[in-house]
Scaffold this active site. Structure first.
Site, PDB file in Angstrom:
ATOM      1  N   GLN A  21      -0.925  99.937  33.372  1.00  0.00           N
ATOM      2  CA  GLN A  21      -1.219  98.881  34.347  1.00  0.00           C
ATOM      3  C   GLN A  21      -2.721  98.728  34.472  1.00  0.00           C
ATOM      4  O   GLN A  21      -3.447  99.718  34.448  1.00  0.00           O
ATOM      5  CB  GLN A  21      -0.694  99.281  35.726  1.00  0.00           C
ATOM      6  CG  GLN A  21       0.807  99.392  35.822  1.00  0.00           C
ATOM      7  CD  GLN A  21       1.216  99.803  37.222  1.00  0.00           C
ATOM      8  OE1 GLN A  21       0.796 100.839  37.718  1.00  0.00           O
ATOM      9  NE2 GLN A  21       2.031  98.988  37.860  1.00  0.00           N
ATOM     10  N   ASP A  70      -4.572  98.504  37.022  1.00  0.00           N
ATOM     11  CA  ASP A  70      -4.300  98.744  38.434  1.00  0.00           C
ATOM     12  C   ASP A  70      -5.596  98.809  39.224  1.00  0.00           C
ATOM     13  O   ASP A  70      -6.644  99.154  38.678  1.00  0.00           O
ATOM     14  CB  ASP A  70      -3.580 100.096  38.532  1.00  0.00           C
ATOM     15  CG  ASP A  70      -2.691 100.194  39.749  1.00  0.00           C
ATOM     16  OD1 ASP A  70      -2.651  99.242  40.541  1.00  0.00           O
ATOM     17  OD2 ASP A  70      -2.034 101.242  39.897  1.00  0.00           O
ATOM     18  N   CYS A 121      -0.928 104.941  42.540  1.00  0.00           N
ATOM     19  CA  CYS A 121      -1.467 104.879  43.906  1.00  0.00           C
ATOM     20  C   CYS A 121      -1.787 106.238  44.546  1.00  0.00           C
ATOM     21  O   CYS A 121      -2.901 106.402  45.084  1.00  0.00           O
ATOM     22  CB  CYS A 121      -0.534 104.113  44.826  1.00  0.00           C
ATOM     23  SG  CYS A 121       0.610 102.985  44.021  1.00  0.00           S
ATOM     24  N   ARG A 123       8.309 104.780  33.520  1.00  0.00           N
ATOM     25  CA  ARG A 123       9.436 104.471  34.397  1.00  0.00           C
ATOM     26  C   ARG A 123      10.723 104.456  33.602  1.00  0.00           C
ATOM     27  O   ARG A 123      10.735 104.006  32.452  1.00  0.00           O
ATOM     28  CB  ARG A 123       9.240 103.103  35.062  1.00  0.00           C
ATOM     29  CG  ARG A 123       8.070 103.109  36.004  1.00  0.00           C
ATOM     30  CD  ARG A 123       7.938 101.794  36.721  1.00  0.00           C
ATOM     31  NE  ARG A 123       6.670 101.751  37.448  1.00  0.00           N
ATOM     32  CZ  ARG A 123       6.157 100.654  38.007  1.00  0.00           C
ATOM     33  NH1 ARG A 123       6.824  99.517  37.909  1.00  0.00           N
ATOM     34  NH2 ARG A 123       5.019 100.703  38.644  1.00  0.00           N
ATOM     35  N   HIS A 158      -2.775  96.922  46.805  1.00  0.00           N
ATOM     36  CA  HIS A 158      -2.522  97.280  45.401  1.00  0.00           C
ATOM     37  C   HIS A 158      -2.627  95.975  44.630  1.00  0.00           C
ATOM     38  O   HIS A 158      -2.077  94.966  45.065  1.00  0.00           O
ATOM     39  CB  HIS A 158      -1.102  97.790  45.159  1.00  0.00           C
ATOM     40  CG  HIS A 158      -0.608  98.847  46.086  1.00  0.00           C
ATOM     41  ND1 HIS A 158      -0.336 100.118  45.649  1.00  0.00           N
ATOM     42  CD2 HIS A 158      -0.312  98.828  47.396  1.00  0.00           C
ATOM     43  CE1 HIS A 158       0.124 100.833  46.672  1.00  0.00           C
ATOM     44  NE2 HIS A 158       0.155 100.075  47.744  1.00  0.00           N
TER      45      HIS A 158
END
Ligand code: ZN
Ligand code: ZN
Length: 570
Positions: free
Chosen positions: A318, A320, A271, A300, A448
């Site tokens: 992702q 995303d 993001c 992560r 998102h």
């Protein structure tokens, strides 16, 4: 028997198991034994790991305990009494000491076995009608690798033998479809301890499927009004302070690395980079909504004990996207994303979903008012579409509420996949604005969203859903041409070349092996079509088609076969 929920039955079975283990293994120390979604477990501190033989003995002893039919008796005791009662149980002592002052301490006693427990339990051990012990594994006390390794026994219990039977059959099917096993058999991916746990190596066939998925994804995104961007994998630590990740997501992030005296972090989310692009110049209301998508790889920290194949990993990509829109565009943008989700998932053969609306968690950024607006917008979109959904209170991300779409797979399981999150906070933290019709600066809202979730997890779900027999458009090898004898190899090559010229993924099996062997191997590899060629086929310009799904289909002209494939794909 009626009236007990699964959790009560399973937790009671966990007690009975601990009782049985204590009868059989004097000196064993017991830790905890909860009911879980798939059954129950209990953790034990024993010198040697349990063997399959031990499981059989424990199971038999559990049957004895159940047959004795003693009652579960609840007692409330003082802290001192509890410390005395469990004086020989170091793990229980630790739990008792961690209880807040004044908390009511209860135990459940069944025969000569007492356990520290809040309950509830079945009234009588005899109420446990059917159970099965499944497997053992090592598990760190409290899930922390700095603590001692305990031995965990997993089991299941059901109200009726029929339910247990159905469950065991499902488990067997799940095992056959396990993506870790198929990933190895079909050479799709691996995870190598030397590289690091939770870090995925995509082998050529797995990578080919991923490429097909990504190509499809890119095409649909450009067609669906998105623009695609690329951003870096690391950033200054300051960026993560601005975004709130250092405060709210620190335990999921890897430590800092120093670059020319400044700390940098590897990204756990994409993001902030998208917002940095937004901030690169002044934005006008005329460009809204902005829809930026990225196949963004993030890292992560997940405890090694929680890692699982491709489902739970440390590095993943992702699919995303971030949508930046004006407040009056919010409802229509959420609806649009929902439509997009359903369209994309159905392409992969998923048409049943569980939909969840997750609300504000305990730790969150921003003002409650923004949270309410965001939650209302998500709720509105779901209701406008007529979707039924469940509410997951407190299950939102730290920056906003979300809709999660879980797909139902062939195994009847729900797997987390798409997520749509509304965020009033991040635009504020980064102080981004657009110039409105009134020439004043306004704050955009951020959505998102990920449709597939992560490519790794989605791939695992695909493998298990299809049991590795991917539909034609995803199959890494769509057809294999099998030459009956050496003299048929040139013709086999020609057939393959014709198919490749039409864009199909084809292999030739020209090994000096029996035809039956080659067919079996192609079946194990789950290749959709086997094309067998010998004298007859060579003379007539045909192939003998064997379909993975339908078996023998007889001789077909090569041109006709190409037509069949094209029809199947369209
Ligand atoms: Zn209990
Ligand atoms: Zn995001």
């Amino acid at each position: 028997m009626a009236g007990y929920d699964l959790e009560t039955i399973r937790h009671s079975a966990a007690h009975v198991m601990a009782h049985a283990v204590r009868n059989l293994f004097p000196g064993v120390k017991i830790a905890i034994g909860p009911a879980i979604e798939e059954g129950f477990y209990y953790d034990f501190d024993v010198k040697e790991p349990f063997t399959p033989d031990d499981l059989g003995k424990i199971s038999a002893e559990m049957t004895n305990v159940i047959a004795a039919g003693r009652e579960f008796v609840r007692k409330e005791i003082s802290r001192d009494e509890a410390l005395g009662l469990f004086a020989d149980e170091p793990y229980k002592l630790e739990l008792i000491r961690d209880l807040p002052e004044g908390e009511i301490i209860s135990i459940y006693q069944e025969g000569d076995f007492a356990d520290l427990c809040r309950g509830p339990h079945v009234a009588n051990a005899g109420d446990i009608k059917t159970f099965k012990l499944l497997r053992t594994s090592g598990a760190y006390w409290r899930g922390d690798e700095r603590n001692p390794m305990l031995q965990r026994i997993y089991g299941v219990a059901f109200p009726t033998p029929q339910e247990l039977d159905d469950y065991l059959k499902m488990l067997e099917e799940a095992e056959k479809r396990d993506h870790r096993r198929l990933g190895k058999d079909l050479e799709l991916f691996s995870i190598d301890d030397e590289v690091g746990p939770g870090l995925v190596l995509w082998h050529p066939k797995g990578a080919l499927i991923r490429t097909i998925i990504e190509d499809y994804w890119r095409r649909e995104h450009y067609g669906g009004g998105y623009e695609i961007i690329y951003t870096p994998h690391i950033a200054r630590q300051d960026l993560w302070a601005t975004s709130g990740h250092l405060d709210f997501f620190a335990e999921g992030m890897y430590g800092p690395m120093e670059v020319e005296g400044a700390p940098y972090r590897i990204r756990p989310m994409n993001c902030p980079f998208h917002l940095a692009i937004y901030k690169s110049r002044i934005r006008s209301y005329r460009e809204m909504p902005i829809r930026w998508a990225e196949l963004g790889t993030v890292y992560r920290y997940e405890r090694s004990g929680t890692l699982h194949g491709l489902i739970r990993v440390r590095g993943f990509t992702q699919d995303d996207a971030h949508i930046l829109c004006t407040p009056d565009q919010l409802d229509s943008e959420i609806t649009r994303v929902l439509d997009f989700v359903i369209m994309i998932l159905s392409r992969f053969g998923f048409n049943e979903y569980g939909i969840y609306l997750s609300t504000r968690p305990e730790h969150y950024v921003g003002e409650p008012e923004g949270w309410e607006k965001a939650t209302a917008a998500l709720r509105y979109a779901l209701e406008a579409k007529g979707f039924s959904y469940r509410v997951d209170e407190g299950g939102g991300a730290f920056y906003g509420p979300k809709i999660d779409v879980k797909i139902k797979t062939a195994l009847g399981r729900e797997e987390q996949c798409s997520t749509i999150q509304v965020d009033f906070n991040e635009p504020e933290r980064f102080d981004i604005t657009y110039v409105g019709q009134d020439n004043a600066h306004h704050r955009p809202i951020m959505i998102h969203r990920a449709l597939l979730g992560s490519l790794e997890r989605f791939f695992a779900v695909l493998i298990e859903h299809y049991a590795g027999a991917f539909p034609l458009w995803l199959a890494p090898v769509q057809a294999v041409v099998i030459a009956i004898a050496d003299r048929h190899v040139p013709y086999a090559e020609k057939v393959a070349a014709d198919l490749r010229a039409k864009g199909f993924r084809v292999q030739v099996d020209d090994r000096n092996e029996k035809t039956g062997f080659k067919i079996r191997e192609a079946q194990i590899q789950k290749i959709p079509y086997m094309l067998i060629v010998g004298d007859r086929e060579q003379e007539s310009g045909s192939v003998s088609v064997r379909s993975r799904a339908e078996g023998d289909k007889g001789a077909v002209d090569v041109a006709d076969f190409i037509k069949t494939l094209q029809d199947e794909l369209s």
